[in-house]
Design an enzyme around this catalytic site. Structure first.
Site, PDB file in Angstrom:
ATOM      1  N   GLN A 135      59.733  63.678  33.130  1.00 30.47           N
ATOM      2  CA  GLN A 135      60.827  64.420  33.781  1.00 30.47           C
ATOM      3  C   GLN A 135      61.082  65.754  33.088  1.00 30.47           C
ATOM      4  O   GLN A 135      61.760  66.618  33.652  1.00 30.47           O
ATOM      5  CB  GLN A 135      62.123  63.602  33.769  1.00 30.47           C
ATOM      6  CG  GLN A 135      62.146  62.451  34.750  1.00 30.47           C
ATOM      7  CD  GLN A 135      63.488  61.763  34.746  1.00 30.47           C
ATOM      8  OE1 GLN A 135      63.732  60.895  33.928  1.00 30.47           O
ATOM      9  NE2 GLN A 135      64.382  62.158  35.638  1.00 30.47           N
ATOM     10  N   CYS A 157      69.020  59.512  39.709  1.00 29.32           N
ATOM     11  CA  CYS A 157      67.989  60.110  38.867  1.00 29.32           C
ATOM     12  C   CYS A 157      68.347  61.559  38.563  1.00 29.32           C
ATOM     13  O   CYS A 157      68.762  62.289  39.465  1.00 29.32           O
ATOM     14  CB  CYS A 157      66.640  60.047  39.582  1.00 29.32           C
ATOM     15  SG  CYS A 157      65.284  60.658  38.572  1.00 29.32           S
ATOM     16  N   LEU A 158      68.160  61.969  37.313  1.00 32.02           N
ATOM     17  CA  LEU A 158      68.472  63.350  36.928  1.00 32.02           C
ATOM     18  C   LEU A 158      67.550  64.361  37.615  1.00 32.02           C
ATOM     19  O   LEU A 158      67.871  65.541  37.671  1.00 32.02           O
ATOM     20  CB  LEU A 158      68.381  63.511  35.403  1.00 32.02           C
ATOM     21  CG  LEU A 158      69.475  62.795  34.591  1.00 32.02           C
ATOM     22  CD1 LEU A 158      69.194  62.921  33.099  1.00 32.02           C
ATOM     23  CD2 LEU A 158      70.855  63.351  34.930  1.00 32.02           C
ATOM     24  N   HIS A 197      63.534  51.676  36.021  1.00 32.06           N
ATOM     25  CA  HIS A 197      63.468  52.998  36.662  1.00 32.06           C
ATOM     26  C   HIS A 197      62.644  53.963  35.800  1.00 32.06           C
ATOM     27  O   HIS A 197      61.771  54.680  36.312  1.00 32.06           O
ATOM     28  CB  HIS A 197      64.902  53.510  36.857  1.00 32.06           C
ATOM     29  CG  HIS A 197      65.033  54.890  37.407  1.00 32.06           C
ATOM     30  ND1 HIS A 197      65.514  55.136  38.680  1.00 32.06           N
ATOM     31  CD2 HIS A 197      64.759  56.116  36.874  1.00 32.06           C
ATOM     32  CE1 HIS A 197      65.527  56.449  38.896  1.00 32.06           C
ATOM     33  NE2 HIS A 197      65.073  57.068  37.820  1.00 32.06           N
ATOM     34  N   GLU A 198      62.903  53.961  34.489  1.00 37.62           N
ATOM     35  CA  GLU A 198      62.205  54.906  33.604  1.00 37.62           C
ATOM     36  C   GLU A 198      60.732  54.534  33.434  1.00 37.62           C
ATOM     37  O   GLU A 198      59.872  55.417  33.360  1.00 37.62           O
ATOM     38  CB  GLU A 198      62.895  54.979  32.235  1.00 37.62           C
ATOM     39  CG  GLU A 198      64.382  55.337  32.252  1.00 37.62           C
ATOM     40  CD  GLU A 198      64.739  56.546  33.088  1.00 37.62           C
ATOM     41  OE1 GLU A 198      63.888  57.441  33.254  1.00 37.62           O
ATOM     42  OE2 GLU A 198      65.878  56.597  33.596  1.00 37.62           O
ATOM     43  N   GLY A 217      69.391  57.647  31.293  1.00 33.86           N
ATOM     44  CA  GLY A 217      67.978  57.422  31.036  1.00 33.86           C
ATOM     45  C   GLY A 217      67.173  58.665  31.368  1.00 33.86           C
ATOM     46  O   GLY A 217      67.562  59.442  32.249  1.00 33.86           O
ATOM     47  N   HIS A 251      58.914  55.863  36.275  1.00 32.88           N
ATOM     48  CA  HIS A 251      58.634  57.293  36.071  1.00 32.88           C
ATOM     49  C   HIS A 251      57.327  57.480  35.298  1.00 32.88           C
ATOM     50  O   HIS A 251      56.479  58.295  35.672  1.00 32.88           O
ATOM     51  CB  HIS A 251      59.747  57.957  35.248  1.00 32.88           C
ATOM     52  CG  HIS A 251      60.884  58.501  36.048  1.00 32.88           C
ATOM     53  ND1 HIS A 251      60.719  59.395  37.078  1.00 32.88           N
ATOM     54  CD2 HIS A 251      62.232  58.314  35.944  1.00 32.88           C
ATOM     55  CE1 HIS A 251      61.909  59.715  37.577  1.00 32.88           C
ATOM     56  NE2 HIS A 251      62.837  59.074  36.908  1.00 32.88           N
TER      57      HIS A 251
HETATM   58 CO    CO Z   1      64.839  59.044  37.134  1.00 34.49          CO
END
Ligand code: CO
Length: 167
Positions: free
Chosen positions: A50, A93-94, A136-137, A45, A140
């Site tokens: 991000q 998370c990336l 989660h996204e 995701g 963000h």
């Molecule tokens: Co994330």
């Protein structure tokens, strides 16, 4: 525009994204680049902020068994239904690679209304890890990093590990 993943705590990760109103070729180019970046980073995701694009766009790969779908795109996503039952899964998370923690408040299944790249409205239903990923996204896009939702012990652990990495 060359996009790349911003590491936590970049302030753009703590900023709320704006609704997409114009569904044009610039939007399409950003979405395509986001998918490429997510797949290359082995993520499931990615939210637009991000990579510094401050609009309500997320891309994700759906997990079916052990197989990942090709990336989906959800624009202006909104959770319209959520289960009482919580998912009980860890997430990462990336923007903070290698750190995995459970967020207690994730619903096990959700229904989401969103638009596609042409502005058409759809409704999707997600369960398990896919539901956790969407929640989660969307966080963000609301400027909420998942560390903010951890219990005190895990949050302290995360901050300590990040500090160590920064040296
Ligand atoms: Co994330």
């Amino acid at each position: 525009m060359e996009l790349k993943i911003l590491p936590y705590p970049d302030e753009r990760l703590l900023t709320t994204c704006e609704e997409v109103i114009t569904f044009d070729s610039e939007l399409h180019a950003v979405i395509d680049q986001m998918k490429h970046i997510m797949v290359n980073a082995n993520g499931i995701g990615l939210a637009a902020n991000q990579v510094g694009y401050m609009k309500r766009v997320l891309v994700m790969s759906i997990k079916i068994g052990n197989t990942l779908s090709s990336p989906l795109e959800l624009i202006n996503p909104k959770i319209v239904e959520r289960s009482e039952k919580s998912a009980g899964l860890s997430e990462g998370c990336l923007s903070a690679p290698g750190l995995f923690y459970q967020v207690q408040t994730r619903a096990e299944s959700i229904k989401v209304q969103y638009q596609d790249r042409f502005g058409q409205t759809h409704v999707g239903e997600y369960t398990g890890i896919n539901a956790v990923c969407v929640q989660h996204e969307i966080d963000h896009l609301d400027g909420i990093f998942f560390f903010e939702k951890l219990n005190r012990q895990n949050r302290r652990d995360a901050e300590r590990k990040l500090e160590k990495r920064r040296g």
